[in-house]
Enzyme design. Sequence first.
Site, short mmCIF file in Angstrom:
data_model
loop_
_atom_site.label_atom_id
_atom_site.label_comp_id
_atom_site.label_asym_id
_atom_site.label_seq_id
_atom_site.Cartn_x
_atom_site.Cartn_y
_atom_site.Cartn_z
CB SER A 133 -0.91 0.03 1.22
OG SER A 133 -1.66 1.23 1.22
CE LYS A 187 -2.97 -2.53 -0.14
NZ LYS A 187 -3.91 -2.31 -1.16
CG HIS A 190 -4.75 -1.01 3.99
ND1 HIS A 190 -5.03 -0.51 2.73
CD2 HIS A 190 -3.94 -0.10 4.57
CE1 HIS A 190 -4.40 0.63 2.56
NE2 HIS A 190 -3.74 0.91 3.67
CG ASN A 191 -7.29 -1.88 -0.33
OD1 ASN A 191 -6.27 -1.59 0.28
ND2 ASN A 191 -7.30 -2.09 -1.63
CD GLU A 194 -7.51 2.86 0.08
OE1 GLU A 194 -6.42 2.33 0.38
OE2 GLU A 194 -7.95 2.86 -1.09
#
Length: 477
Positions: A133, A187, A190-191, A194
């Site tokens: 990222s 990840k 994480h997105n 986000e």
Amino acid sequence: MSLPITRKSDFGLIGLAVMGQNLVLNVESRGFQVSVFNRTTATTDEFVAAHSDKKLVGAHTLVDFVQSLATPRKIQIMVKAGGPVDTVIEQLIPLLDQGDIIIDGGNSLYTDTERRDAYLSEKGLRFIGAGVSGGEEGARKGPSIMPGGPLSTWDVMKPIFESISAKVDGEPCVTHIGPGGAGHYVKMIHNGIEYGDMQLICEAYNIFKSAGFTAAELGEVFSSWNSGDLESYLIQITAEIFKQIDPETGKALVDLILDTAGQKGTGKWTIMNAVENTVVISTINAAVEARILSSMKDKRVAASTELQGPTASITGEKAVLVKKVHDALFASKIISYAQGLDLIKTMGAEKNWGLDLGKIAAIWRGGCIIRARFLNDITDAYRSNPELSNLMLAPFFTKLLNEFQQNWREVVSLATLNGIPVPAFSASLGYYDSYRAAVLPANLLQAQRDFFGAHTYERTDKPRGQFFHTNWPDVIG
Ligand code: 6PG
């Protein structure tokens, strides 16, 4: 002038799109020699020629590329997630030797990573699914890296990953996340987080816009927030966005951008996984759905003249509104992270991945899109209590939520009364109020279930685990 290359390369990268190119330059800048390959040969040649002072080897064929690498080979793939990753892997397999390492650095679905991991290990090859990222800039200067795969493979990759990653207080923003698909899974979350962060910022913006703030004023508000407890990459770039003037019209560029959001899929994957794990991530859910609703521009325009609502009229001292929206945004953000981390914890336990939430929060402090000052506090919360049941209950965050909750309610009410959609603010508040409710109306729900389906219920005046059924009246007649 090209450097004379006299030895085999330390690292190889396939896929010279923007992220790939920047990662190569990052790896090379740390003293490693890098071989590169791209399907379109001209891209390879142009890239190597543009950086002729660097220790780069451009290969025109995969055979040459593989031969140019020192063993065990370390090959990172930076191609579009899905089929292209499988295609490249299939092309590499016959060219590699036992023990060579393939790293998939794209936004791959973690189940694909698990399948590839099993497939490659049968062939004696090693695989790392690494979430990366930080966008273009992060790739070049230091991303946050979330690698998953066998610990022994991580040990081989560690020196390169640690040297290219972002650093916070001297700590590299990379750690071994866990086996198999754990890296790409983290990840993905994480997105999702986000998406939540971005939507919450957009809702704050919408309220301010309805209260008459200009883009220039918003630039100031977000800049000041970025000097305080909301300091983060997304707040920082938002401040810059508000300050950007369109050269063609002289207007604020943000006011000229069409209000339809795109998405590539990681947010949707996150909510699908949350449902499978029976974990509530209502803020992220609202964020994904807000993007979907935004993309229905024509339908919204048509409905805007049919469906009634109030005309927004927000008056009063702007500084007061800024403080209230700050509190609503921060509180909602805490909820979003609490939900995302809860999902990671649940899935980690389900898969026996041995995930360490403190380490995960720590590597999100720098390099990645969600990097934020308060990730230091999240890291501290999990370091002092790795078994924390929910982030909201870490003393630091409980105190903040208790402090913010009144303004948060006022902002959600204000927006609702003015017809301004705040799906992520209100979903977050709904989660907060549900989670802290010692009593919910699910007693009635259980009665309904028992009424039509004899699903039974427990009683408040009997021990848990005893189930009862009532012969409800016959309403059909
Ligand atoms: C990052 C980003 C990056 C990208 C996502 C989201 O961590 O660097 O998350 O991976 O921005 O793919 O893209 P969408 O908004 O298009 O889903």
